[in-house]
Design an enzyme around this catalytic site. Structure first.
Site, short mmCIF file in Angstrom:
data_model
loop_
_atom_site.label_atom_id
_atom_site.label_comp_id
_atom_site.label_asym_id
_atom_site.label_seq_id
_atom_site.Cartn_x
_atom_site.Cartn_y
_atom_site.Cartn_z
N ARG A 98 0.92 -1.12 0.05
CA ARG A 98 0.02 0.04 -0.23
C ARG A 98 0.85 1.30 0.13
O ARG A 98 0.58 2.18 -0.60
CB ARG A 98 -1.04 -0.06 1.18
CG ARG A 98 -1.55 1.26 1.35
CD ARG A 98 -3.00 1.45 2.24
NE ARG A 98 -2.94 0.53 3.43
CZ ARG A 98 -1.98 0.39 4.49
NH1 ARG A 98 -1.43 1.62 4.61
NH2 ARG A 98 -2.09 -0.22 5.28
N LYS A 152 -9.32 7.07 -18.87
CA LYS A 152 -9.58 7.72 -20.11
C LYS A 152 -8.52 7.56 -21.11
O LYS A 152 -7.90 6.41 -21.28
CB LYS A 152 -10.07 9.16 -20.22
CG LYS A 152 -11.15 9.44 -18.95
CD LYS A 152 -12.07 8.60 -18.91
CE LYS A 152 -13.08 8.74 -17.63
NZ LYS A 152 -13.96 7.68 -17.48
O1 P1T Z 1 -13.83 7.43 -13.57
P1 P1T Z 1 -12.83 7.99 -12.59
O2 P1T Z 1 -11.75 7.33 -12.95
O3 P1T Z 1 -12.82 7.87 -11.14
O4 P1T Z 1 -12.41 9.42 -13.01
C1 P1T Z 1 -13.48 10.45 -12.63
C2 P1T Z 1 -13.42 11.52 -13.99
C3 P1T Z 1 -12.53 12.81 -13.20
N1 P1T Z 1 -12.39 13.82 -14.33
C4 P1T Z 1 -13.04 13.80 -15.55
C5 P1T Z 1 -12.82 15.09 -16.22
C6 P1T Z 1 -13.73 12.82 -15.78
O5 P1T Z 1 -14.16 12.57 -17.00
C7 P1T Z 1 -13.82 11.60 -14.89
C8 P1T Z 1 -14.83 10.22 -15.46
N2 P1T Z 1 -15.66 10.91 -16.42
C9 P1T Z 1 -16.37 9.90 -16.86
C10 P1T Z 1 -16.84 8.55 -16.44
C11 P1T Z 1 -16.97 10.38 -18.06
O6 P1T Z 1 -18.12 9.59 -18.92
O7 P1T Z 1 -17.41 11.61 -18.31
#
Ligand code: P1T
Length: 386
Positions: free
Chosen positions: A50, A201
């Site tokens: 961790r 992403k």
């Molecule tokens: O889903 P996660 O890995 O926890 O990330 C959150 C997040 C943070 N910042 C931005 C700009 C994001 O677009 C997202 C997650 N967004 C999507 C799941 C979406 O479909 O827009």
């Protein structure tokens, strides 16, 4: 070292030391704990996974390098990264200025967790107009949190200008750089203090890993966030670290293709007689096209579109598509399409969505890296059927 070379080599230099194997990719270290020969002597600094893990360490080095940062931290999700930054930097009574058009999940975290339960106050302002941001600053303001471009309306904020304002007032500036990826925009170079990504992403790019990243230059801030990450356990797993390491190696090539495809698709849609509006930072019609050219190295792969017609024709258009899957998320090699007001941003209060112009018929497209001729003919035939 240039971007693509860094993205391939940093964090994965072959190890030729006595007993090492010379792997050209970082192995997946699954061990939860690391034995030592003496109480005072952790092996190579590793104690418990961790706190520090070799595969996560490798991805953290790569993540830092591609954002031109001194330090990188890899989290279990974008929202885990956001939560750790907020806990590290804020206490009850503090005030945060946030862009009014943030990802819905980020708004839910801000409003329903930190504001509702921990007495941290958030002002959601149009940070694309820096005078509005300056007006919202109070003596309690500790953090400015921006997305540029925003999700889903693709509004831009002038990062360098806001960084100056923040610095003058001793306020920390966080930029969520998820939509651009480190290939097209580097907020630290523009004066931001902290850059944050959902690695789910573009950074990973293949829609098969949820993760988050924080990159920054200041050692004290880094130590604070790392302390929280270890204390709450919001870490990227060894397998996800491996898959993100692998994804980053093709980030530059993928981003070039996302952007090239998006430009052609935006131009195609903008001239189509069934399309009311296309929002894409690479179109001259985007109100901040000049700022986009100045602070970004490319225009990315995200766009939002409104068709002429109502919610039924919008849904029919989406139903008629073959290569654009109706799904939340973005930034993968495959094209995705969704309705933010009803899906990713459903948790944003309806009156706020209305004020922003985030209507139920706004379509968000994450343009993939497929052959653009196939994508355009898919869009063309779906439009012809409504
Ligand atoms: O889903 P996660 O890995 O926890 O990330 C959150 C997040 C943070 N910042 C931005 C700009 C994001 O677009 C997202 C997650 N967004 C999507 C799941 C979406 O479909 O827009």
């Amino acid at each position: 070292m240039k971007f693509t070379t860094k993205s391939i080599h940093i964090g994965e230099e072959p190890d030729f030391k006595e007993g090492a194997t010379g792997d050209v990719i970082a192995p997946i270290h699954l061990s939860t704990t690391f034995a030592r020969d003496e109480v005072e002597n952790p092996t190579a600094g590793y104690e418990y996974s961790r706190s520090l893990n070799p595969t996560r360490n490798a991805v953290q080095q790569k993540l830092a390098a591609i954002e031109n940062a001194n330090f990188g931290l890899a989290f279990s999700s974008g929202l885990a990264a956001e939560t750790s930054v907020l806990i590290a930097l804020l206490k009850s009574g503090d005030h945060v200025i946030a862009t009014d058009d943030l990802y819905g999940g980020t708004q839910r975290l801000f409003r329903k967790v930190f504001q509702a339960n921990y007495a941290i106050r958030f002002s959601f302002v149009d940070t694309s107009v820096s005078e509005k941001l300056e007006k919202a600053i109070t003596p309690a303001t500790k953090l400015i949190w921006i997305e540029s471009p925003t999700n889903p309306l693709l509004k831009l904020s002038d990062i360098a200008k806001i960084a100056k304002i923040a610095k003058d007032k001793g306020i920390t500036l966080v930029v969520d750089n998820t939509f651009m990826s480190p290939y097209f925009q580097n907020p630290l170079d523009l004066g931001a203090d902290i850059v944050l990504h959902s690695t789910s992403k573009y950074i990973n790019g293949h829609s098969d890993s949820i993760g988050g990243a924080v990159m920054l230059n200041d050692k004290l801030l880094f130590e604070k966030i790392r302390f929280i990450q270890n204390s709450v356990g919001a870490i990227m797993s060894p397998f996800d670290s491996y898959i993100v390491l692998r994804g980053i190696k093709t980030l530059s090539m993928r981003m070039e293709q996302h952007a090239a495809n998006s430009r052609k698709i935006a131009e195609f849609l903008a001239q189509h007689n069934k399309v009311k509006k296309v929002i894409y930072p690479g179109l001259k019609s985007h109100p901040q096209y000049e700022l986009a050219k100045k602070q970004m190295k490319g225009f990315g792969g995200m766009m939002s579109v409104e068709l002429k017609g109502d919610i039924n024709s919008t849904k029919n258009f989406i139903r008629n598509l073959h290569y654009f899957s109706l799904a939340e998320s973005l930034g993968g090699v495959e094209s995705l399409i969704e309705l933010p007001a009803l899906m990713t941003h459903a948790s944003v209060p309806a009156e706020d969505r209305l004020k922003l112009g985030l209507s139920d018929t706004l379509i968000r497209i994450s343009v993939g890296v497929e052959d653009v001729e196939d994508l355009i003919s898919d869009l063309e035939s779906a439009l012809s059927l409504i």
